[in-house]
Design an enzyme around this catalytic site. Structure first.
Site, PDB file in Angstrom:
ATOM      1  N   HIS A 142       0.835  -1.195   0.000  1.00  0.00           N
ATOM      2  CA  HIS A 142       0.000   0.000   0.000  1.00  0.00           C
ATOM      3  C   HIS A 142       0.873   1.249   0.000  1.00  0.00           C
ATOM      4  O   HIS A 142       1.896   1.312   0.676  1.00  0.00           O
ATOM      5  CB  HIS A 142      -0.924   0.003   1.228  1.00  0.00           C
ATOM      6  CG  HIS A 142      -2.126   0.878   1.028  1.00  0.00           C
ATOM      7  ND1 HIS A 142      -2.060   2.254   1.083  1.00  0.00           N
ATOM      8  CD2 HIS A 142      -3.410   0.576   0.729  1.00  0.00           C
ATOM      9  CE1 HIS A 142      -3.261   2.759   0.857  1.00  0.00           C
ATOM     10  NE2 HIS A 142      -4.104   1.761   0.631  1.00  0.00           N
ATOM     11  N   HIS A 143       0.448   2.240  -0.788  1.00  0.00           N
ATOM     12  CA  HIS A 143       1.237   3.467  -0.931  1.00  0.00           C
ATOM     13  C   HIS A 143       1.366   4.213   0.390  1.00  0.00           C
ATOM     14  O   HIS A 143       2.302   5.004   0.577  1.00  0.00           O
ATOM     15  CB  HIS A 143       0.582   4.378  -1.982  1.00  0.00           C
ATOM     16  CG  HIS A 143       1.557   5.154  -2.801  1.00  0.00           C
ATOM     17  ND1 HIS A 143       2.677   5.753  -2.260  1.00  0.00           N
ATOM     18  CD2 HIS A 143       1.583   5.455  -4.126  1.00  0.00           C
ATOM     19  CE1 HIS A 143       3.348   6.381  -3.226  1.00  0.00           C
ATOM     20  NE2 HIS A 143       2.711   6.216  -4.359  1.00  0.00           N
ATOM     21  N   ALA A 144       0.457   3.983   1.329  1.00  0.00           N
ATOM     22  CA  ALA A 144       0.558   4.648   2.635  1.00  0.00           C
ATOM     23  C   ALA A 144       1.812   4.228   3.383  1.00  0.00           C
ATOM     24  O   ALA A 144       2.299   4.961   4.258  1.00  0.00           O
ATOM     25  CB  ALA A 144      -0.679   4.335   3.479  1.00  0.00           C
TER      26      ALA A 144
END
Length: 469
Positions: A142-144
């Site tokens: 996930h880009h987070a």
């Protein structure tokens, strides 16, 4: 996403991290790793258990929301991490409509992941899919958890050189342009005024793009809701040696200049092929580019990334640039003209504070106006532009993971309102660009990839002719 009362040990997500968990901007990074030898599942799991990946706190933390709806990272004990929930084994070949081809099959699988499968917040937000019949592992992160520079630096810290498995891969670092020698006060003044002027122009344009100014509709335009449309994926393959030869033909050009010249030329070729009604000469088609804002360009030493006080710290530390290209008919056009135009434009962008402004304004909006407003503004600027482009420097030499030589590295992300997104990564004197398209708008991404490849070859021939004279 799980809801929970805030724990004193919970760590709030950064404003950039919060943006990527909003429904409108939910982004997952896919890194496809090709292997020379068949994949050994037990070996992969064993390597993951002892790797730096699992020792990183983000990869062993759950994402939870507190009573006010704010997202936090909650660390779970390392012993409680169930690898079997993260390692997804696909034993059978991926079936496609075309003849059997490993690259086509992997791209088919990636395209489907780009729209159909989210990451569960009931576990740390990453997975590894093992495509056994295709000798390929797909890291879904996930880009987070971090941006491309952070994640690629962490991945390479877990790899070793193919020729010397005791040696870590050599990190390819970018170079910031510098002018040798001391400048007089007048040159500094002119540079300062130029910086203010270009910053003003580009920042105003950026704000207008967030609100209502948009590109004219073309055969590659996306828009509101297009992120939900089914995808196709193709790969454009380049030789770094060809790109280096081309950049030498234009003084002070960079690989990024060449890449953007190739994009400009390739899209003009493609639109010539697809458009029934002639487009206006010089029509602007605007792209979004992600720019690393760390003090040290390129990939980072993992120890530097993990220092919270470092200017090269872990996380999502990038700004956005609007990068316009201009449609030109092929007939009579000098192939290097696309590169020259791209270089002038990118040089002006480098002199401005547009990327830093986009990062700061995003931070401000997220902090003081909330995640919904920030996500809406980001969604609007994607809807009002035509494509996304990113470029990551990869390892300079061939590498191995868990003793298995890596044959290719390719990166793409989950879908956006853009009908066209492009992500390039270099590896051992090669560069592969993943071209993800909404297939009902751009039905032939393989032909588009060929347009880009031929654009570079035409530039190479023009550059070679200059060198011969």
């Amino acid at each position: 996403m799980a809801s929970a009362a805030a724990d004193y040990s919970d760590e709030p997500l950064t404003p950039a991290g919060r943006l990527f968990v909003q429904p409108q901007m939910n982004q997952i990074i896919h890194c496809a790793v090709g292997f020379k030898n068949p994949i050994n599942i037990d070996s992969i799991k064993s390597h993951l258990k002892s790797s730096l990946l699992l020792s990183h706190p983000r990869f062993s933390s759950l994402m939870v929301r507190d009573s006010q709806g704010l997202e936090h990272w909650r660390k779970i004990p390392h012993v409680d991490l169930d690898l079997d929930r993260h390692v997804i084994v696909v034993p059978n070949p991926i079936t496609t409509a075309s003849h059997f081809d490993h690259d086509i099959a992997v791209n088919y699988y990636l395209a489907d992941l780009s729209t159909s499968s989210e990451l569960s917040a009931e576990k740390p937000m990453w997975e590894v899919h093992l495509l056994m019949a295709h000798n390929c592992a797909i890291f879904r992160i996930h880009h987070a958890l971090g941006d491309g520079v952070s994640l690629m630096s962490l991945f390479l810290a877990s790899c070793r050189g193919a020729e010397d498995e005791e040696k870590m891969p050599t990190l390819a670092s970018g170079k910031r342009s510098r002018v040798n020698g001391e400048k007089g006060w007048w040159a500094l003044l002119i540079g300062f005024v130029g910086m203010l002027w270009f910053s003003l122009i580009f920042v105003v344009e950026f704000m207008l793009r967030c609100l209502w100014v948009r590109d004219r509709k073309t055969e590659i335009s996306g828009g509101d809701g297009v992120e939900l449309w089914p995808r196709k994926l193709a790969t454009a393959r380049f030789r770094l040696q060809d790109m280096k030869l081309v950049k030498k033909a234009v003084p002070n050009a960079t690989i990024n200049d060449v890449l953007f010249g190739v994009i400009s030329s390739g899209l003009s070729r493609y639109l010539d092929h697809r458009t029934t009604n002639a487009l206006p000469e010089g029509l602007q088609i605007t792209g979004l580019s992600m720019v690393n804002l760390r003090e040290q360009p390129g990939l980072q030493e993992l120890s530097d990334l993990m220092k919270s006080s470092s200017g090269s710290s872990w996380g999502n530390k990038f700004g956005m640039l609007l990068l316009p290209i201009y449609y030109h008919k092929r007939s009579g056009t000098d192939p290097l003209a696309y590169l020259k135009i791209a270089k002038v434009m990118i040089d002006r962008k480098k002199r401005s504070l547009e990327a830093h402004f986009s990062y700061k304004i995003g931070y401000f909006v997220m902090t003081y106006l909330g995640a919904k407003v920030a996500a809406w503004l980001n969604y609007r600027i994607v809807c009002n532009t035509s494509f996304t482009i990113s470029n990551i420097l990869g390892p300079q030499e061939e590498i191995v993971l868990g003793g298995n030589p890596i044959t290719y590295l390719r990166v793409n992300s989950s879908s956006l309102p853009h009908a066209l997104t492009m992500h390039m990564i270099s590896y051992a004197e090669r560069a592969d660009m993943q071209i993800l398209v909404a297939k009902d708008i751009i039905p032939d991404p393989a032909f588009l990839a060929k347009c880009f490849e031929e654009a570079l070859l035409d530039m190479k021939e023009a550059a070679a002719a200059i060198n011969r004279t």
